[in-house]
Design an enzyme around this catalytic site. Structure first.
Site, PDB file in Angstrom:
ATOM      1  N   SER A 195       0.860  -1.194   0.000  1.00 43.82           N
ATOM      2  CA  SER A 195       0.000   0.000   0.000  1.00 43.82           C
ATOM      3  C   SER A 195       0.892   1.239   0.000  1.00 43.82           C
ATOM      4  CB  SER A 195      -0.849  -0.035   1.280  1.00 43.82           C
ATOM      5  OG  SER A 195      -1.444   1.208   1.557  1.00 43.82           O
ATOM      6  N   TYR A 202      -3.679  -0.740  10.120  1.00 45.59           N
ATOM      7  CA  TYR A 202      -3.485  -0.901   8.670  1.00 45.59           C
ATOM      8  C   TYR A 202      -2.066  -0.479   8.287  1.00 45.59           C
ATOM      9  CZ  TYR A 202      -4.597  -0.795   3.675  1.00 45.59           C
ATOM     10  OH  TYR A 202      -4.606  -1.030   2.315  1.00 45.59           O
TER      11      TYR A 202
END
Ligand code: NAP
Length: 252
Positions: free
Chosen positions: A144, A157
């Protein structure tokens, strides 16, 4: 001459392939010639139809990946579907948003479980089958922008995506000499369920779009080329790399 990007005769195991990026990746691999084994907790009806329309075989292994409990049996079932696994894509993932001051242990564990812990133990289980058979394979982890940046209100996350990038490098170091390529794709901001909250917040949506040189959110099909490359012989000497597919976000 066969293209180095040809995946004919290969079997790809893709987690979380019923929707979003996993669906886009499964379809791109199928279009490049791979048969697809989808693993996850939702029946991937649409993905199955699209893979079969591309002329490839499709199987589904039902497994909730928030814990490692199903990993061993699920990988064995996936390997039986079409006689082995050549490619593993660790795509299944989730996100919890909350201020760091309010973040709960459940918000932490739910995200770290599927995004990081299960991805590691799936990689281990699949790599063991390759080592036992004295052969190599391809592992692609989905990282990410938050593998590089801090983000906001997404503590677990960000920790999981920094972690998956570190693991990509560690596993590459341990397994490259065995012919196992471990690499990552770092998607930028894509239109999926994962980003519904961001896209429906007008101010956040505008701020994100203003920073993307390509001036649009990514679409799942935009990841296809990177996924095919890292699954194919074209990437045989690529180990521990992370390939951003981000419309230029990191260049800003
Ligand atoms: P998505 O549409 O929400 O899809 C996530 C997938 O993971 C779904 O198939 C989901 O299954 C599955 N999943 C989540 N938790 C699971 C669990 N406990 N057990 C089994 N399957 C589970 O989101 P997405 O954007 O496509 O995300 C795919 C990956 O890309 C994730 O790793 C995400 O972090 C990463 N990513 C996304 C973006 C983005 O902009 N969208 C950017 C960077 C990275 P269900 O449908 O059953 O929930």
């Amino acid at each position: 001459m066969t293209s180095p990007f040809d995946l004919g005769g290969r079997v790809a195991l893709v987690t979380g392939a019923n929707t979003g990026l996993g669906q886009g990746i499964a379809l791109a691999l199928a279009q490049a010639g791979a048969d697809i084994v989808a693993m996850g907790r939702s029946v991937p009806v649409e993905t199955e139809a699209a893979v079969q329309a591309a002329g490839r075989r499709f199987a589904f292994v039902d497994a909730a990946l928030d814990t490692t409990a199903p990993v061993s049996a699920a990988v064995a079932e996936a390997a039986r579907a079409f006689g082995g696994i050549d490619i593993l894509v660790n795509n299944a993932g989730t996100i919890r948003r909350n201020d760091a001051l309010e973040f709960t242990e459940d918000d932490w564990d739910a995200v770290m479980g599927v995004n990081l812990k299960t991805a590691f133990f799936l990689s281990q289980a699949v790599a063991r089958t390759w080592v036992e058979a004295d052969r190599g394979g391809k592992i692609i982890n989905i990282a990410s922008m938050l593998s590089f940046q801090g983000g906001i209100r997404v503590a677990s996350y960000t920790a999981s995506k920094h972690g998956i990038l570190g693991l990509t490098r560690l596993l590459a170091n341990e397994w490259a000499a065995r012919g196992i390529n471990v690499n990552a794709i770092a998607p930028g901001y894509f239109e999926t369920n994962n980003t519904t909250a961001l896209r429906s917040d007008e101010a956040r949506n505008r701020a994100i779009l203003d920073r993307i040189p390509a001036a649009r959110w990514g679409r799942p099909a935009d990841l296809g080329g990177a996924a095919v490359f890292l699954s194919s012989n074209a990437s045989d000497y690529v180990h521990g790399a992370v390939l951003p597919v981000d419309g230029g976000w990191l260049a800003r």
